[in-house]
Design an enzyme around this catalytic site. Sequence first.
Site, PDB file in Angstrom:
ATOM      1  N   ASP A 717       0.867  -1.173   0.000  1.00  0.00           N
ATOM      2  CA  ASP A 717       0.000   0.000   0.000  1.00  0.00           C
ATOM      3  C   ASP A 717       0.907   1.226   0.000  1.00  0.00           C
ATOM      4  OD1 ASP A 717      -2.209   1.640   0.087  1.00  0.00           O
ATOM      5  OD2 ASP A 717      -3.180   0.551   1.725  1.00  0.00           O
ATOM      6  N   TRP A 718       0.353   2.364  -0.347  1.00  0.00           N
ATOM      7  CA  TRP A 718       1.167   3.555  -0.584  1.00  0.00           C
ATOM      8  C   TRP A 718       1.836   4.053   0.701  1.00  0.00           C
ATOM      9  CZ3 TRP A 718      -0.188   1.391  -4.561  1.00  0.00           C
ATOM     10  CH2 TRP A 718      -0.125   1.925  -5.841  1.00  0.00           C
TER      11      TRP A 718
END
Length: 863
Positions: A717-718
């Site tokens: 995930d970012w």
Amino acid sequence: MENTNLNSEKNVLLSKKAAQEGMVLLQNNHHVLPLSNKTVALYGSGAFATVKGGTGSGDVDQKTISIVEGLENSGFNITTMAWLTRFQRYYESKKSEYNKTANILSPAFDMDDPEIDDFKEGTVGIYVISRSSGEGYDRKDEPGDFQLSENELSNIKRLSEFYENSILLLNIGGVIDTSFVDQCPLLDSILLISQPGMTAGNAVTEILDGTKTPSGKLTDTWADYQDYPSSNDFGTRNPEYIEGIYVGYRYFDSFNIKPRYEFGYGLSYTKFDIKTEKVSVNEDHISFKVEVKNDGDKFQGQEVVQAYVSNPQSDIPTPYQVLHAYAKTKILKRHESQELTLNFKTKDLAVYDERRAAFVLIPGVYILRIGNSSRNTTVVGEVKLDRETIIKTVEHKMLPQFDPTKLRKNEVELHRTSGVPLFLLKSENFGQDEPVKYQKKSDVTTYTVNDRVLPGKYLDEKTVAKNKLTDFTLADVYNKKISIESFVANLTDQELVDIVEGDLKPSGGSIIGNGSSLVKGAAGQTVENKKHGIPATVNADGPAGLRLDAKTTAWPVGTLLAQTWNRELIQKIGSAIGDEMKQLGITFWLAPGMNIHRNPLGGRNFEYFSEDPFLSGTIAAAETKGVQSHSGLGVTIKHFVGNNQESFRNIGNSIIGEQALREIYLKNFEIVVKDAQPLAAMSSYNMVNNYFSGANFELLTNILRDEWHFEGMVMTDWFSVADPKESVHAGNDLIMPGDSKDTLFAAINDLKPRFNGDGSIATKKVLNVAEMKLDTVKLWNDFVPDDDGDVLVKIKISDEVDDKIKELFFNGDVQILDDSHILIQGKWKDNNDLNLGDLQKSAIHILKVIMKTDKFKKLIEDK
């Protein structure tokens, strides 16, 4: 593509169809719906500010047809337009003020409805309750959120008393407290319209006027909040999953707690007769032939047939019943019938035995049930197994330091049913799955073309020599001229890092959810390498469509899509999303979101499908097949795994028992991987049992690849806080959005310091995800100034010298080379602790996927 409207009439109609099929009729006293009277009094902010979907990365830039607009489009006369207009002006002024400081991760704008002091004359009163939530924030068990506000309750109660026909529309993304029904005995109808996407108002209106008959079924159990077993520690930093496998209806059915509305529940305007014509059972499959007849005299409609099985009880925790199959009819005209076939593999009845790390079939009687909700079923057969049967043996993985599970015994006794067929199964006729070949966490294979000193520590490294290549491209791998291993062996360290890290290039504004220069508004992209023929790929947020700076289709939220219980429809939606991906140059859709609804307050529950892993997994598989029916496009299933709350999502630690992981929180991901082979998966921010999901070798390699045979790539995930070095070793191939390249390079080579023109050390901004703020980092990197060091770094300086450089002058750590250059003495950090083979392994996974993409195919076709 800014402000380009891509919505074809086909997509608009499909979005509306999905919205209508997923709306759930919860109550319809006196058959008030559908309406025959087109004059209505309408109240509530949701009437004009109808919520199409939640906030955060799942939002889509698209106008919503409000309920007011939908009613007017269909010729309804709204008698309360003056009240709505005044309220709307005030509402929008306050929202405008809020939006001045809001960003993509800000909480949804919220405003309580005023108390209505004067109801307009008429016979039909409609009230709209609206709720929104989103990324980064969980909901609260408070008035105005899970509970009705004081004004809302008063308005609904008085409206139901004033109007002859009263209707409540729930424009919400998840469960709310419906105990108000007891306080409003005169309220006639309740329609859950959920968050229905861009066509909201038109879709709702056609349900209200009878053009369409509601056919949605709940994908969650609706109950009073304190009745959920997870209610006591939900939202804490280290939630303990005390309920084990007893999530949703598994809990309510097993402990005889009556919910407000059960899982699978939903009314219709017509009546259906469900008759099981035939049950077939053997050691391979269990199947049902079911005839569904529309018994009504007025309305056409659709019905969902659901198959549940009650397993024999043993010392292994086992719920009262579990959903194993479902099917939805076509639109049946009055008195029309349709035969449906429901089937599933018999071995799917196996439960997970923690003692032996095995999936086993318990000996005894299995009760087969058919119905249209979890609490409205009929026993249609029984299956008796002669002795315990091991279906699959695995290894203990992702174990907690202590098992938090407290609920272990079903309290509802099972009873045999006379007059139904009994089928006998023999253990000896079952086959056992092949043993799993697990990779070892301590092993790494590195491919080399020279005698360089290899980085890396503490692992059992195997080196494999490859031939030196001078002119090579990825097309050579595709055409089988060279191996993928030879390709990565010949890449430079920087080229390897560039493949494994995203390419963070915001298209203006914030870097959060905006990391692509190739498609404006896209979440991220990968690095292009023209020399070696590696194209860039682009990721777009989901899951209610493509979140870009373009007017893409805003589909209904994930929960509503699942409420259709219609896999064929969901697959069509996936294909339509793929069409838009093709048009806009998107390679990977960051969806479907498919975390389990462990608790009704989950801030992103609207993005996800259900409390049930089977329903969640099968809906996700259908959507995946739709998108990936377009050659070269891929989905990214997320968030893998245990991301069941937004509170502390970046640093929280979910403590989950082994059986609960296997049967609930991993199961839905397992279903979609085995059934649809998504091109990508996204690891979650959170920890599970003390290890970050994004850096968990047992999760990302042993379970995902070794047990399930996943063939795609895994991305973080970012701005994950998991250590990128640990992540790539664990099997997290792509680090997104690409802000830790220096960290990975420094782990395999010496990263030089960076200086400004005045000799000052350069800096960069780094997002601190744990605190959601930008930190400033000085770029000394691997270099440590030290007069005893044997490394000299040359710096060009201007007239103005940085204070740090002056200090080094005074300490004798700097040598003057000429008028504009100095040498700083120092040493390199001893931190080359990442094996090159880990980067190569990740690059191989990524490149294998890239060779399947439309971007790569176009590249080789152009050549």
